[in-house]
Design an enzyme around this catalytic site. Structure first.
Site, PDB file in Angstrom:
ATOM      1  N   ASP A  97    -110.683  61.690  43.416  1.00  8.58           N
ATOM      2  CA  ASP A  97    -111.332  60.854  44.435  1.00  8.58           C
ATOM      3  C   ASP A  97    -111.126  59.354  44.274  1.00  8.58           C
ATOM      4  O   ASP A  97    -111.946  58.560  44.725  1.00  8.58           O
ATOM      5  CB  ASP A  97    -112.833  61.151  44.403  1.00  8.58           C
ATOM      6  CG  ASP A  97    -113.412  61.018  43.000  1.00  8.58           C
ATOM      7  OD1 ASP A  97    -112.796  60.336  42.170  1.00  8.58           O
ATOM      8  OD2 ASP A  97    -114.477  61.602  42.732  1.00  8.58           O
ATOM      9  N   GLU A 119    -109.124  69.374  41.812  1.00  8.43           N
ATOM     10  CA  GLU A 119    -110.547  68.976  41.816  1.00  8.43           C
ATOM     11  C   GLU A 119    -110.996  68.723  43.256  1.00  8.43           C
ATOM     12  O   GLU A 119    -111.551  67.679  43.599  1.00  8.43           O
ATOM     13  CB  GLU A 119    -110.824  67.751  40.934  1.00  8.43           C
ATOM     14  CG  GLU A 119    -112.308  67.568  40.627  1.00  8.43           C
ATOM     15  CD  GLU A 119    -112.631  66.318  39.817  1.00  8.43           C
ATOM     16  OE1 GLU A 119    -112.687  66.424  38.579  1.00  8.43           O
ATOM     17  OE2 GLU A 119    -112.824  65.241  40.411  1.00  8.43           O
ATOM     18  N   GLU A 133    -115.880  56.983  46.309  1.00  8.35           N
ATOM     19  CA  GLU A 133    -115.265  58.261  45.922  1.00  8.35           C
ATOM     20  C   GLU A 133    -115.565  59.398  46.893  1.00  8.35           C
ATOM     21  O   GLU A 133    -114.708  60.258  47.125  1.00  8.35           O
ATOM     22  CB  GLU A 133    -115.715  58.652  44.504  1.00  8.35           C
ATOM     23  CG  GLU A 133    -115.127  57.789  43.397  1.00  8.35           C
ATOM     24  CD  GLU A 133    -115.868  56.477  43.174  1.00  8.35           C
ATOM     25  OE1 GLU A 133    -116.903  56.238  43.854  1.00  8.35           O
ATOM     26  OE2 GLU A 133    -115.418  55.673  42.347  1.00  8.35           O
ATOM     27  N   HIS A 214    -120.055  52.894  34.971  1.00  8.74           N
ATOM     28  CA  HIS A 214    -119.090  52.022  35.662  1.00  8.74           C
ATOM     29  C   HIS A 214    -119.130  52.152  37.182  1.00  8.74           C
ATOM     30  O   HIS A 214    -118.304  51.564  37.886  1.00  8.74           O
ATOM     31  CB  HIS A 214    -117.669  52.325  35.183  1.00  8.74           C
ATOM     32  CG  HIS A 214    -117.171  53.660  35.637  1.00  8.74           C
ATOM     33  ND1 HIS A 214    -116.555  53.842  36.858  1.00  8.74           N
ATOM     34  CD2 HIS A 214    -117.234  54.879  35.074  1.00  8.74           C
ATOM     35  CE1 HIS A 214    -116.245  55.113  36.992  1.00  8.74           C
ATOM     36  NE2 HIS A 214    -116.646  55.773  35.939  1.00  8.74           N
ATOM     37  N   ARG A 216    -119.434  51.809  41.072  1.00 11.14           N
ATOM     38  CA  ARG A 216    -119.552  50.641  41.952  1.00 11.14           C
ATOM     39  C   ARG A 216    -120.922  50.524  42.614  1.00 11.14           C
ATOM     40  O   ARG A 216    -121.435  49.427  42.792  1.00 11.14           O
ATOM     41  CB  ARG A 216    -118.481  50.716  43.048  1.00 11.14           C
ATOM     42  CG  ARG A 216    -117.141  50.183  42.617  1.00 11.14           C
ATOM     43  CD  ARG A 216    -116.139  50.289  43.759  1.00 11.14           C
ATOM     44  NE  ARG A 216    -115.014  49.407  43.552  1.00 11.14           N
ATOM     45  CZ  ARG A 216    -114.098  49.555  42.610  1.00 11.14           C
ATOM     46  NH1 ARG A 216    -114.178  50.558  41.750  1.00 11.14           N
ATOM     47  NH2 ARG A 216    -113.108  48.692  42.502  1.00 11.14           N
ATOM     48  N   HIS A 247    -116.577  49.908  29.935  1.00  9.18           N
ATOM     49  CA  HIS A 247    -115.447  49.963  30.892  1.00  9.18           C
ATOM     50  C   HIS A 247    -114.889  48.552  31.104  1.00  9.18           C
ATOM     51  O   HIS A 247    -115.634  47.570  31.079  1.00  9.18           O
ATOM     52  CB  HIS A 247    -115.994  50.532  32.206  1.00  9.18           C
ATOM     53  CG  HIS A 247    -114.955  50.925  33.205  1.00  9.18           C
ATOM     54  ND1 HIS A 247    -114.221  50.012  33.914  1.00  9.18           N
ATOM     55  CD2 HIS A 247    -114.531  52.142  33.628  1.00  9.18           C
ATOM     56  CE1 HIS A 247    -113.399  50.645  34.733  1.00  9.18           C
ATOM     57  NE2 HIS A 247    -113.564  51.950  34.575  1.00  9.18           N
TER      58      HIS A 247
END
Ligand code: UD1
Ligand code: UDP
Length: 380
Positions: A97, A119, A133, A214, A216, A247
């Site tokens: 994604d 996936e 995603e 991490h 967004r 990250h």
């Protein structure tokens, strides 16, 4: 008959989950594999390639510091178009994604090249969580010809969206292939972190809480709240070691280092290579994360997991009772973590192996399905 497969990935999690499939396809009779890295990530991707000794045939090396979604997407579209024109694959395989996944699928679609989505079918049903995603995987699903779904639930999501049953194969998730391979490799080789690694200083008798984050949609307030909770926990439990591989996204580095730097029992370390990270998960008492992949790995290793999100696209992990959604409210994070640190009974109830995302053989199932697809596609 030979099937020419072009595998495209660009970020750390895509590479971890495509590595076992690349290993299998490289030696699969009737398959010619071409591995293309977009380089959406740089250092974090190189760590994975080194860990799996995975060579790439082409590296587009696209990462720039603080890249924007649209800036990256336009580069990807142009460069992948040229790559497909040169390589002329029968099918392009994308994973999951990310911006790489969706744009690689779109570029293949524009060239009328078949697309296999590894996936496939994970959904929260909310286009803004996780963002972007959920949109990336949904749009990739619309374009794909073959969908490799990790679970029956993921297959059902695809069926609800109108995908044909014959185009969906339930295979498990290749992350479990990667994880079990790495864990067995570490155990059988007696692997330990090098003496100069910050991990070597973690005393075996101390409890270790492992953290990653991490997403967004957690940028800004979400991260501040997570850090506030961690600082409070670190003060309340000075004998517990909190290990946080941070990250490299500047939007993560800033708040995490600003709010948690300097606390004696909070170890802010660089993103870890996959062997180090698997070692850390195996060594952890419990794990806190907003990561996608870690939600599948932690329960497969029998580690209690608190998910720092409001919703998950991996509802199957919640069914085993070893994973809880806690979101980013600081009071909730503190209360749920404290419960596991203080209450041995509550901890024991979550401290067991539960692996609904695969048995370690997803890659072979994908390879077999690809060859069956090739046999029909090439005779049509
Ligand atoms: C990306 C994916 C996300 C995935 C995550 C895995 C998108 C939109 N997001 O998010 O779905 O969960 O990867 O980690 O595709 N950086 C480095 N070195 C690296 C990697 C990143 O310096 O090796 C920094 C750069 O400044 C880069 C920034 O991080 O511009 C953001 O990278 P990007 O791939 O755009 O987003 P992620 O937050 O990593
Ligand atoms: N991981 C790693 N080193 C780290 C943190 C995570 O190798 O320091 C691995 C982890 O085991 C998992 C994957 O990276 O397989 C998850 O990547 P990430 O959290 O960046 O992305 P997501 O899964 O959320 O898309």
């Amino acid at each position: 008959m030979s099937l020419k497969v072009q595998m495209v990935f660009g970020t750390r999690p895509e590479a971890i989950k495509m590595a076992p499939l690349a290993r299998v396809l490289k030696h699969w009779p009737g398959v010619e594999l071409f591995v293309c890295s977009t380089g959406q990530h740089r250092e974090m991707l190189r760590q994975v390639l080194a860990a799996f000794e995975l060579g790439v045939d082409e590296d587009l090396d696209l990462m720039t510091q603080g890249q924007t979604l649209n800036g990256l997407a336009q580069q990807l579209l142009l460069r992948l178009d040229a790559s497909y024109a040169r390589v002329q694959p029968d099918i392009v395989l994308v994973h999951g994604d990310t911006t790489t996944s969706f744009v690689a699928a779109l570029a293949a679609f524009h060239r009328q090249i078949a697309i296999g989505h590894v996936e496939a079918g994970l959904r929260t049903g909310n286009l803004r969580a996780p963002w972007p995603e959920e949109a990336n995987r949904t749009l990739t699903g619309v374009l794909a010809d073959l969908h490799f779904a990790p679970t029956d639930k993921a297959r059902d999501n695809l069926l609800r969206e109108g995908r044909a049953p014959a185009d969906i194969e339930v295979t498990g998730n290749t992350v479990i292939d990667a994880l079990l391979w790495m864990r067995d490799h570490l155990r059988s080789s007696g692997w330990q972190p090098a003496a100069d690694s910050p991990l070597a200083a973690l005393a075996a008798e101390q409890r270790l809480v492992l953290i990653t984050g991490h997403r967004r949609e957690n940028f800004g307030q979400g991260f501040e709240q997570i850090c506030q909770a961690l600082a409070e926990l670190a003060g309340r439990y000075p004998e517990v070691q909190f290990v946080y591989p941070v990250h490299l996204n500047p939007q993560v580095q800033g708040p995490v280092r600003g709010l948690l730097g300097g606390l004696a029992n909070v170890h802010l370390v660089a993103p870890q290579g996959y062997p180090h990270f698997v070692w850390l998960m195996d060594r952890a008492y419990l794990i806190l994360t907003d990561s996608g992949g870690v939600q599948e790995e932690a329960p497969a290793l029998g580690k209690p997991l608190l998910v720092l999100r409001e919703v998950t696209e991996r509802p199957s992990v919640l069914e085993g009772g070893t994973v809880r959604l806690v979101g980013t409210d600081p009071a909730r994070i503190v209360a749920q973590t404290a419960r596991l640190l203080d209450d041995a009974e509550a901890y024991r109830a979550m401290n067991r192996v539960f692996s609904p995302y695969g048995d370690g053989h997803a890659s072979e199932k994908i390879a077999q399905r690809l060859l069956r697809w090739a046999a029909t596609a090439k005779t049509e």
